[in-house]
Design a protein around this motif. Structure first.
Motif, mmCIF file in Angstrom:
data_model
loop_
_atom_site.group_PDB
_atom_site.id
_atom_site.type_symbol
_atom_site.label_atom_id
_atom_site.label_comp_id
_atom_site.label_asym_id
_atom_site.label_seq_id
_atom_site.Cartn_x
_atom_site.Cartn_y
_atom_site.Cartn_z
ATOM 1 N N LYS A 183 -61.635 56.252 55.550
ATOM 2 C CA LYS A 183 -60.843 55.412 54.693
ATOM 3 C C LYS A 183 -59.267 55.636 54.824
ATOM 4 N N VAL A 184 -58.751 54.504 54.535
ATOM 5 C CA VAL A 184 -57.348 54.200 54.931
ATOM 6 C C VAL A 184 -56.565 54.526 53.393
ATOM 7 N N MET A 185 -55.764 55.634 53.514
ATOM 8 C CA MET A 185 -55.001 55.971 52.339
ATOM 9 C C MET A 185 -53.574 55.677 52.445
ATOM 10 N N LEU A 186 -53.156 54.572 51.150
ATOM 11 C CA LEU A 186 -51.925 54.056 51.136
ATOM 12 C C LEU A 186 -51.334 54.794 49.937
ATOM 13 N N PRO A 187 -50.138 55.142 49.877
ATOM 14 C CA PRO A 187 -49.536 56.204 49.330
ATOM 15 C C PRO A 187 -49.285 55.651 47.745
ATOM 16 N N TYR A 188 -48.830 54.472 47.585
ATOM 17 C CA TYR A 188 -48.282 54.016 46.304
ATOM 18 C C TYR A 188 -49.350 52.941 45.780
ATOM 19 N N HIS A 189 -49.132 52.139 44.603
ATOM 20 C CA HIS A 189 -49.781 51.272 44.151
ATOM 21 C C HIS A 189 -49.646 49.848 44.559
#
Length: 709
Positions: A183-189
């Motif tokens: 999974k690629v985790m992007l920090p914001y919206h």
């Protein structure tokens, strides 16, 4: 050749970026380096700012510019002991009198919700993550150093960095997760803004930062100028890998990031060229081919294993590996006549003891003794014969003596080297002390010379001050007045307040750069009653009792018996406590008063030409003049302002609606097209919220703009 030092999170710089820097400068790296082999003009040392070896670099090299790369840069979570490392870098820069320190931070340090008091002062910052909080604390320590050091310190807030082959940065972690089908985790919206700056652009910025010699301390944003969101990044990643799993952590994002690096362009001529988002697919394919393919091979895995094991494990690997080689050589050469006079096992013991010391030498000797016992056993010799026949002890004694003696010599050499290093450290401290004494004597000599010349040329100084204060606009006098007072009084804690007609509040008109973020935008006169009672009599206030929160000096500017301005010196050095200094301050305040009253008289005479007589709204020419002065003050770091444009063009209606809402120092004006503007002085976007709520409450529609027209 100019020498620069890069320390901190040096892994963010790729080999290509370092080679570009080495074309112009001698690059020294304190930390992990991406450079393979020996490269011309690039030297890497595996050390950190908290180690003694780092201090020695400043004795070997004459650095012009130091670059500290924060661990929070490019989405990182900070280095171990980040504040201690940065503090040590600042300390060494100050001791060695480096020309400039550049700190690379992150735009996420501004991701917080600010709480303000009734007077608009900042009370608290509520950060949305521990990473943002850590970056903010690191920046506050850097600003503390800026205010107290004469050395130019430039802090650059960076977005994410982009490069095709760097597996240590934000994009590298994303590409690795995609390649390994994680999974690629992007920090914001998804809809939050996203910005990338390529390493090529960052290197160009470093060239310009290093070459500029006339700059001062400051904080800047280095952004690419292109507008994207995390959703755009997700779309680009799915074009490269259609089945990529993108997940958002949905942290709040409220940081106000400028759309273009205007300040950097104005100060250093920096113009970003690359659009990293357009090349995300190319970056991913290159990353897979040049990084992941190499690391997935056997050689890559072995190198990674040794890198993780470290130097201590490598010593034992060598001990066992050389032992096996020595036994193989002994086995196959035991029948050779040429090796009858050569003991390979003894040679092995001497090598280990000489390189690694007594402990390792004895371990090697014990191993060979065990092998010797085994050979005696194979020859049919039992333990009793071996023990009671003294002649059999000779090989064992030789092996143990060789291991212990060579190890002792090695340890003695290391101890002597450690002693020399301690002696060197002591001499270095003495040298630094003498260097400080010498530079202090030189500075005192220059100070005395300046005082002598200033005394002889005092009339020239006064004449120069009068010329600078000769203006038709009170705002321009504020700007020039602070510079004149700072120059003649040699103090950079000057503040000028305007007082209302009721003498209840003082509004900050302009102040020294070091006070811009410290002082509140307004003060209550009753909180300064002791000071006010002294100043209104025409006397100079001097804080002889050292009352906390009170300025050291204060003097009033009067018009027809009423105080209209208050000039203060917030802090003063010990040598500035004398009567002579107070008299000079009073004389300079008198010059400011003369110029200010003359400007007010001119403004009153020309008021019909500057302002609409019905609404008192400034005409376009007058508004532009005031805005130009405010922009000059903002660039100099002595004041701030916000300019808004109303959608309603009815002058009388807007003037009536704003009646009682804005301060006397704020300016309402119009342009040639009939648009109405409100210039809010000594206000920034952070504390504009209070005024914005009032305008929204009256239903007034507006837009924050940069200029008129």
């Amino acid at each position: 050749m100019t020498e620069i030092l890069i320390c901190g999170c040096t892994e963010l710089f790729t080999e290509d970026a370092l080679l570009r820097l080495a074309e112009e400068y001698r690059v020294v790296i304190a930390g992990p380096s991406a450079v393979s082999g020996n490269q011309k003009h690039i030297t890497a040392y595996k050390t950190s700012p908290t180690e003694e070896k780092f201090r020695q670099l400043f004795d070997v090299y004459s650095f012009q510019t130091i670059y500290y790369v924060s661990g929070y840069t490019d989405g990182g979570n900070g280095l171990f002991g980040e504040t201690q490392q940065l503090e040590q870098v600042m300390l060494e820069c100050s001791r060695s009198r480096v020309d400039k320190l550049v700190v690379f931070s992150t735009v996420d340090s501004q991701n917080y919700m600010a709480s303000y008091g009734k007077q608009g002062e900042l009370l608290k910052k509520d950060y949305y993550s521990s990473r943002c909080f850590g970056a903010g604390q690191m920046e506050e320590m850097c600003q503390y150093f800026m205010e107290r050091s004469k050395m130019p310190t430039v802090m650059i807030r960076l977005p994410y960095l982009a490069d095709r082959i760097n597996d240590k940065n934000f994009l590298g972690h994303i590409f690795r997760s995609m390649y390994e089908e994680e999974k690629v985790m992007l920090p914001y919206h998804r809809e939050d803004p996203l910005n990338f700056l390529t390493l090529d652009d960052l290197v160009e910025l470093m060239f310009q930062l290093t070459e500029e010699t006339e700059d001062d301390s400051g904080i800047y944003y280095a952004v690419s100028g292109y507008h994207y969101t995390y959703g755009d990044l997700e779309d680009m990643l799915k074009i490269a890998v259609p089945d990529a799993k993108i997940v958002y952590e949905n942290y709040p994002f409220v940081a106000e990031i400028p759309s273009y690096p205007k300040e950097l362009r104005r100060k250093y001529g920096f113009i970003p060229m690359d659009n990293a988002m357009e090349n995300i697919g190319t970056y991913y394919r290159t990353f897979v081919n040049e990084v992941m393919t190499q690391k997935s091979g056997l050689a890559g895995k072995i190198m990674s294993l040794f890198a993780r094991a470290g130097k201590g494990a490598l010593k034992y690997v060598e001990l066992v590996l050389v032992f096996i080689i020595a036994e193989i050589i002994s086995h196959y050469t035991s029948e050779s006549i040429y090796f009858k006079f050569v003991d390979v096992r003894l040679f092995y013991i001497i090598i280990m003891g000489t390189i690694y010391g007594m402990r390792t030498g004895l371990v090697a000797a014990v191993l060979e003794c065990l092998v010797l016992i085994r050979e005696y056993a194979l020859m049919g010799m039992n333990g009793t014969i071996l023990f009671y026949n003294i002649e059999n002890w000779i090989p064992f004694v030789v092996y143990l003596m060789a291991g212990s003696i060579t190890g002792y010599i090695s340890n003695k050499k290391d101890d002597a080297l450690a002693f020399v290093r301690r002696e060197y450290s002591l001499l270095r401290d003495k040298y630094l002390f003498l260097s400080d004494v010498y530079h202090g004597a030189v500075e005192n000599k220059g100070e005395y010379k300046k005082q002598i010349l200033g005394f002889k040329d005092s009339f020239g100084k006064i004449f120069d001050a009068v010329q600078k204060l000769d203006s038709e606009y009170p705002e321009r006098i504020f700007f020039e007045g602070v510079k004149v007072l700072e120059d003649i009084l040699e103090n950079h804690t000057i503040a000028i307040y305007t007082l209302d007609s009721w003498q209840k509040f003082g509004r900050l008109a302009v102040c020294s750069n070091s006070l811009l973020t410290k002082l509140t935008k307004s003060i209550r006169i009753e909180d300064y009653s002791q000071l006010y009672d002294t100043v209104k009599k025409g006397q100079v206030w001097k804080n002889t009792d050292m009352v906390p929160g009170m300025p050291m000096y204060a003097c009033g500017i009067f018009k027809e018996g009423t105080m209209v301005l208050l000039i203060t010196i917030q802090e003063a050095d010990v040598e500035q406590y004398g009567m002579h200094y107070m008299n000079i301050f009073q004389i300079m305040c008198g010059l400011v008063q003369t110029s200010f009253l003359r400007a007010l008289e001119y403004e009153e005479l020309a008021e019909s030409k500057m302002y609409d007589p019905r609404t008192h709204i400034a005409y376009p020419e007058r508004l532009r003049q005031l805005l130009e002065v405010q922009e000059s003050m903002k660039e100099a770091g002595v004041a701030d302002h916000v300019l808004i444009r109303f959608k309603d063009k009815d002058k009388e209606r807007v003037s009536d609606q704003l009646s009682g809402m804005i301060r006397a120092s704020d300016v309402l004006g119009t342009d040639e097209d009939g648009n109405i503007y409100l210039l809010l002085v000594q206000m920034n976007r952070e504390n504009f919220r209070i005024v914005g709520d009032r305008l929204n409450g009256k239903g007034m529609k507006y837009q924050i703009v940069e200029t008129v027209g």
